[in-house]
Design a protein around this motif. Structure first.
Motif, PDB file in Angstrom:
ATOM      1  N   LEU A 303      42.877  13.298  43.107  1.00 30.40           N
ATOM      2  CA  LEU A 303      43.740  12.377  43.846  1.00 30.40           C
ATOM      3  C   LEU A 303      44.886  13.126  44.519  1.00 30.40           C
ATOM      4  O   LEU A 303      45.221  12.872  45.685  1.00 30.40           O
ATOM      5  CB  LEU A 303      44.299  11.321  42.893  1.00 30.40           C
ATOM      6  CG  LEU A 303      43.395  10.133  42.545  1.00 30.40           C
ATOM      7  CD1 LEU A 303      43.961   9.376  41.345  1.00 30.40           C
ATOM      8  CD2 LEU A 303      43.266   9.195  43.744  1.00 30.40           C
ATOM      9  N   PHE A 304      45.489  14.058  43.778  1.00 29.06           N
ATOM     10  CA  PHE A 304      46.587  14.862  44.305  1.00 29.06           C
ATOM     11  C   PHE A 304      46.156  15.634  45.548  1.00 29.06           C
ATOM     12  O   PHE A 304      46.844  15.627  46.581  1.00 29.06           O
ATOM     13  CB  PHE A 304      47.067  15.821  43.214  1.00 29.06           C
ATOM     14  CG  PHE A 304      47.973  16.920  43.682  1.00 29.06           C
ATOM     15  CD1 PHE A 304      49.330  16.698  43.859  1.00 29.06           C
ATOM     16  CD2 PHE A 304      47.465  18.191  43.932  1.00 29.06           C
ATOM     17  CE1 PHE A 304      50.168  17.715  44.288  1.00 29.06           C
ATOM     18  CE2 PHE A 304      48.297  19.214  44.363  1.00 29.06           C
ATOM     19  CZ  PHE A 304      49.652  18.977  44.538  1.00 29.06           C
ATOM     20  N   ALA A 305      44.994  16.303  45.453  1.00 29.02           N
ATOM     21  CA  ALA A 305      44.532  17.129  46.574  1.00 29.02           C
ATOM     22  C   ALA A 305      44.203  16.284  47.798  1.00 29.02           C
ATOM     23  O   ALA A 305      44.533  16.652  48.931  1.00 29.02           O
ATOM     24  CB  ALA A 305      43.309  17.943  46.147  1.00 29.02           C
ATOM     25  N   LEU A 306      43.540  15.146  47.586  1.00 33.43           N
ATOM     26  CA  LEU A 306      43.199  14.278  48.715  1.00 33.43           C
ATOM     27  C   LEU A 306      44.454  13.687  49.354  1.00 33.43           C
ATOM     28  O   LEU A 306      44.547  13.569  50.585  1.00 33.43           O
ATOM     29  CB  LEU A 306      42.267  13.157  48.248  1.00 33.43           C
ATOM     30  CG  LEU A 306      40.829  13.577  47.892  1.00 33.43           C
ATOM     31  CD1 LEU A 306      40.103  12.453  47.177  1.00 33.43           C
ATOM     32  CD2 LEU A 306      40.067  13.991  49.139  1.00 33.43           C
ATOM     33  N   ALA A 307      45.427  13.322  48.517  1.00 32.54           N
ATOM     34  CA  ALA A 307      46.671  12.775  49.056  1.00 32.54           C
ATOM     35  C   ALA A 307      47.472  13.850  49.783  1.00 32.54           C
ATOM     36  O   ALA A 307      48.049  13.603  50.849  1.00 32.54           O
ATOM     37  CB  ALA A 307      47.501  12.172  47.918  1.00 32.54           C
ATOM     38  N   ARG A 308      47.505  15.053  49.232  1.00 29.75           N
ATOM     39  CA  ARG A 308      48.241  16.149  49.859  1.00 29.75           C
ATOM     40  C   ARG A 308      47.681  16.464  51.243  1.00 29.75           C
ATOM     41  O   ARG A 308      48.420  16.832  52.156  1.00 29.75           O
ATOM     42  CB  ARG A 308      48.179  17.393  48.959  1.00 29.75           C
ATOM     43  CG  ARG A 308      48.975  18.576  49.470  1.00 29.75           C
ATOM     44  CD  ARG A 308      49.038  19.696  48.445  1.00 29.75           C
ATOM     45  NE  ARG A 308      47.733  20.256  48.132  1.00 29.75           N
ATOM     46  CZ  ARG A 308      47.549  21.283  47.292  1.00 29.75           C
ATOM     47  NH1 ARG A 308      48.593  21.822  46.689  1.00 29.75           N
ATOM     48  NH2 ARG A 308      46.331  21.732  47.049  1.00 29.75           N
ATOM     49  N   ALA A 309      46.372  16.295  51.391  1.00 32.14           N
ATOM     50  CA  ALA A 309      45.733  16.567  52.679  1.00 32.14           C
ATOM     51  C   ALA A 309      45.757  15.361  53.607  1.00 32.14           C
ATOM     52  O   ALA A 309      45.268  15.444  54.741  1.00 32.14           O
ATOM     53  CB  ALA A 309      44.289  17.005  52.451  1.00 32.14           C
ATOM     54  N   GLY A 310      46.302  14.224  53.134  1.00 32.79           N
ATOM     55  CA  GLY A 310      46.392  13.045  53.990  1.00 32.79           C
ATOM     56  C   GLY A 310      45.188  12.139  53.962  1.00 32.79           C
ATOM     57  O   GLY A 310      45.111  11.187  54.746  1.00 32.79           O
ATOM     58  N   TYR A 311      44.230  12.368  53.054  1.00 32.92           N
ATOM     59  CA  TYR A 311      43.038  11.528  52.966  1.00 32.92           C
ATOM     60  C   TYR A 311      43.315  10.258  52.161  1.00 32.92           C
ATOM     61  O   TYR A 311      42.560   9.300  52.236  1.00 32.92           O
ATOM     62  CB  TYR A 311      41.903  12.295  52.297  1.00 32.92           C
ATOM     63  CG  TYR A 311      41.285  13.367  53.155  1.00 32.92           C
ATOM     64  CD1 TYR A 311      39.943  13.304  53.523  1.00 32.92           C
ATOM     65  CD2 TYR A 311      42.023  14.459  53.597  1.00 32.92           C
ATOM     66  CE1 TYR A 311      39.358  14.290  54.297  1.00 32.92           C
ATOM     67  CE2 TYR A 311      41.455  15.453  54.368  1.00 32.92           C
ATOM     68  CZ  TYR A 311      40.125  15.362  54.715  1.00 32.92           C
ATOM     69  OH  TYR A 311      39.562  16.343  55.492  1.00 32.92           O
ATOM     70  N   LEU A 312      44.369  10.281  51.363  1.00 31.97           N
ATOM     71  CA  LEU A 312      44.836   9.135  50.599  1.00 31.97           C
ATOM     72  C   LEU A 312      46.346   9.039  50.809  1.00 31.97           C
ATOM     73  O   LEU A 312      46.966   9.978  51.329  1.00 31.97           O
ATOM     74  CB  LEU A 312      44.512   9.319  49.108  1.00 31.97           C
ATOM     75  CG  LEU A 312      43.041   9.265  48.697  1.00 31.97           C
ATOM     76  CD1 LEU A 312      42.896   9.596  47.215  1.00 31.97           C
ATOM     77  CD2 LEU A 312      42.410   7.911  48.998  1.00 31.97           C
ATOM     78  N   PRO A 313      46.970   7.913  50.444  1.00 34.28           N
ATOM     79  CA  PRO A 313      48.424   7.812  50.621  1.00 34.28           C
ATOM     80  C   PRO A 313      49.159   9.008  50.031  1.00 34.28           C
ATOM     81  O   PRO A 313      48.950   9.382  48.883  1.00 34.28           O
ATOM     82  CB  PRO A 313      48.762   6.512  49.876  1.00 34.28           C
ATOM     83  CG  PRO A 313      47.517   5.685  49.989  1.00 34.28           C
ATOM     84  CD  PRO A 313      46.382   6.671  49.898  1.00 34.28           C
ATOM     85  N   GLN A 314      50.048   9.601  50.819  1.00 34.54           N
ATOM     86  CA  GLN A 314      50.662  10.856  50.424  1.00 34.54           C
ATOM     87  C   GLN A 314      51.619  10.718  49.246  1.00 34.54           C
ATOM     88  O   GLN A 314      51.970  11.715  48.609  1.00 34.54           O
ATOM     89  CB  GLN A 314      51.367  11.483  51.629  1.00 34.54           C
ATOM     90  CG  GLN A 314      50.367  11.960  52.693  1.00 34.54           C
ATOM     91  CD  GLN A 314      51.024  12.745  53.795  1.00 34.54           C
ATOM     92  OE1 GLN A 314      52.196  12.533  54.113  1.00 34.54           O
ATOM     93  NE2 GLN A 314      50.273  13.652  54.414  1.00 34.54           N
ATOM     94  N   GLY A 315      52.015   9.492  48.921  1.00 38.28           N
ATOM     95  CA  GLY A 315      52.844   9.287  47.742  1.00 38.28           C
ATOM     96  C   GLY A 315      52.157   9.722  46.462  1.00 38.28           C
ATOM     97  O   GLY A 315      52.814  10.061  45.475  1.00 38.28           O
TER      98      GLY A 315
END
Length: 455
Positions: A303-315
């Motif tokens: 989840l962290f990696a996908l969010a960091r890359a903008g694929y999921l909410p960056q929060g």
């Protein structure tokens, strides 16, 4: 804003994570395969899957050491096939790691219920989420050390189980009705062999999750290969040993649809009131806890990696003061607890636990296929990528892993159409979010974030 994880883990920590992620699969889940294929049919399935995983791990290690990234398969596929490839692998891995923990949590509840019949397995499972989400938030080194301790205890307990039931070993018990409920091989038995694939994969599911700790590994080019290779060897030996010993203890059909097959198998040999029986229940919890705790670590990093890359909410990429992705840990926990409240629902004629196992396996198989395709592509498009470990027997070994994974996916689509539809629905929702946020990602992209999948 760039988020970085701190390298603190050594070889033993990573071995503990790799084996601990999986070891609950030796304690429960796999016995559903007996009900589908019989003991002999499921043995064939398990040997096939063991070959697939051995080839996969020897190949996957090349990717993990060349691209040590918290996103694991997401990063490899993104480097090989661009953003869409990264999305497919990342979402598949996320589904695998989010749907496996509630199944394990319910098994923890079932084991506790053996000791405390008045304790609700459902509420025990929810309590496990709160305890181990907290432990993961407090720091990765603490979490990894705890994982190592409970994994070692879980391995010892499996060896004790095999030693205690060994005097009652009966090959006749294991082979009775061994082919999908009959005594002979037939077309039905062949169908059972393929239908049982998800439960054989459960023996090894999530070993690849150690890749998600690669960004936090010290000297990853050396520690990761050692951890992976010793890890898969440990798991193959334990899987075959546990299955043979449990199936030979008595009428295996009694064990084929329950969440605590090992205590029940031991009961057949030593009786209900034996001290061995109570020891297995208590120490057996360590196996379930090791996987549950380790997979929480795995899903949070994905989840962290996908969010960091903008694929999921960056929060979801926000780190706590302990340098752990606490929002990602909590988000995955919410999904798992919702799933636990659905206990009692039957999907496609199977229990919710079996259905969640199957859903997790769908995610794993798609990710395995994407990872092996990424390995082949990166060998051509990035020949200068530093590879401290190269897949032995290339291209045959990774090709075997890829072909086996494709066979598994085809069989699972055939035998599990409803769960396959739900899996595709989850993947579709992720793709829609990916499309609707594309412009925002491009506006916010920086040289660092653009290269995260390539680091």
């Amino acid at each position: 804003m760039t988020h970085a994880l701190k390298p603190t883990l050594g070889t033993l920590h990573l071995w503990g994570i790799a084996v601990g992620l999986v070891i609950s699969g030796e304690y429960f889940g796999w016995s559903y395969g007996w009900g589908t294929a019989g003991t002999l049919g499921f043995l064939v399935t398990t040997l096939f899957i063991a070959v697939m995983y051995t080839c996969f791990i020897f190949s996957f290690t090349e990717l993990t050491t060349a691209i040590p990234h918290a996103g694991g398969p997401f990063a490899y596929s993104r480097r090989a096939f661009g953003d869409t490839g990264g999305l497919i692998a990342g979402m598949a891995t996320l589904i695998e790691f989010v749907f496996a923990p509630p199944a394990i949590a319910m098994a923890i509840g079932a084991y506790l219920n053996v000791q405390y019949p008045t304790l609700s397995p459902k509420y025990a499972a929810i309590g496990a989420y709160f305890v181990f989400m907290t432990l993961n938030i407090l720091g990765v080194k603490l979490a990894a050390m705890f994982e190592l301790v409970v994994t070692v205890l879980a391995v010892i307990e499996l060896l004790v189980f095999m030693g205690v039931v060994a005097p009652g070993f009966s090959l006749a018990h294991f082979t009775a009705h061994g082919w999908a409920g009959s005594d002979s091989f037939s077309g039905t038995a062949m169908a059972g062999i393929f239908a049982a694939i998800p439960f054989a994969i459960w023996f090894f599911l999530a070993i690849e999750g150690a890749a998600m700790a690669a960004e936090e590994a010290k000297n990853s080019t050396r520690t990761i290969p050692r951890a992976y290779i010793t890890g898969i060897m440990t798991l193959v030996v334990l899987a075959i040993g546990v299955m043979l010993m449990a199936g030979s203890a008595g009428d295996w059909r009694v064990l084929s649809g329950i969440n605590d097959p090992l205590p029940q198998a031991m009961r057949m040999i030593v009786g209900e009131h034996s001290s061995w029986m109570h020891m297995l229940v208590w120490i057996g919890l360590f196996g379930l806890i090791a996987s549950f705790h380790g997979i929480i670590l795995g899903y949070s990093r994905q989840l962290f990696a996908l969010a960091r890359a903008g694929y999921l909410p960056q929060g979801l990429a926000k780190l706590s003061r302990f340098q752990t992705p606490y929002r990602a840990i909590l988000a995955g926990g919410v999904v798992g607890i919702i799933a636990i409240f659905g206990d009692g629902i039957n999907l496609q004629g199977m229990s919710l636990t079996a259905a969640m196992i199957t859903m997790a396996v769908f995610g794993a198989i798609v990710m395995y296929i994407m990872s092996m395709l990424s390995l082949f592509r990166l060998r051509r498009t990035a020949p200068d990528l530093p590879r401290s470990f190269r897949a032995p027997g290339y291209p045959i070994v990774p090709a075997v892993a890829l072909i086996c994974a494709i066979i598994c996916l085809a069989a699972m689509l055939w035998f599990n159409p409803m769960i396959a539809t739900l899996f595709l629905l989850f993947m579709g929702v992720g793709y829609l979010y990916f499309l609707t946020t594309k412009n925002r990602r491009e506006r916010q992209a920086t040289p660092t974030t653009a290269q995260e999948g390539e680091a």
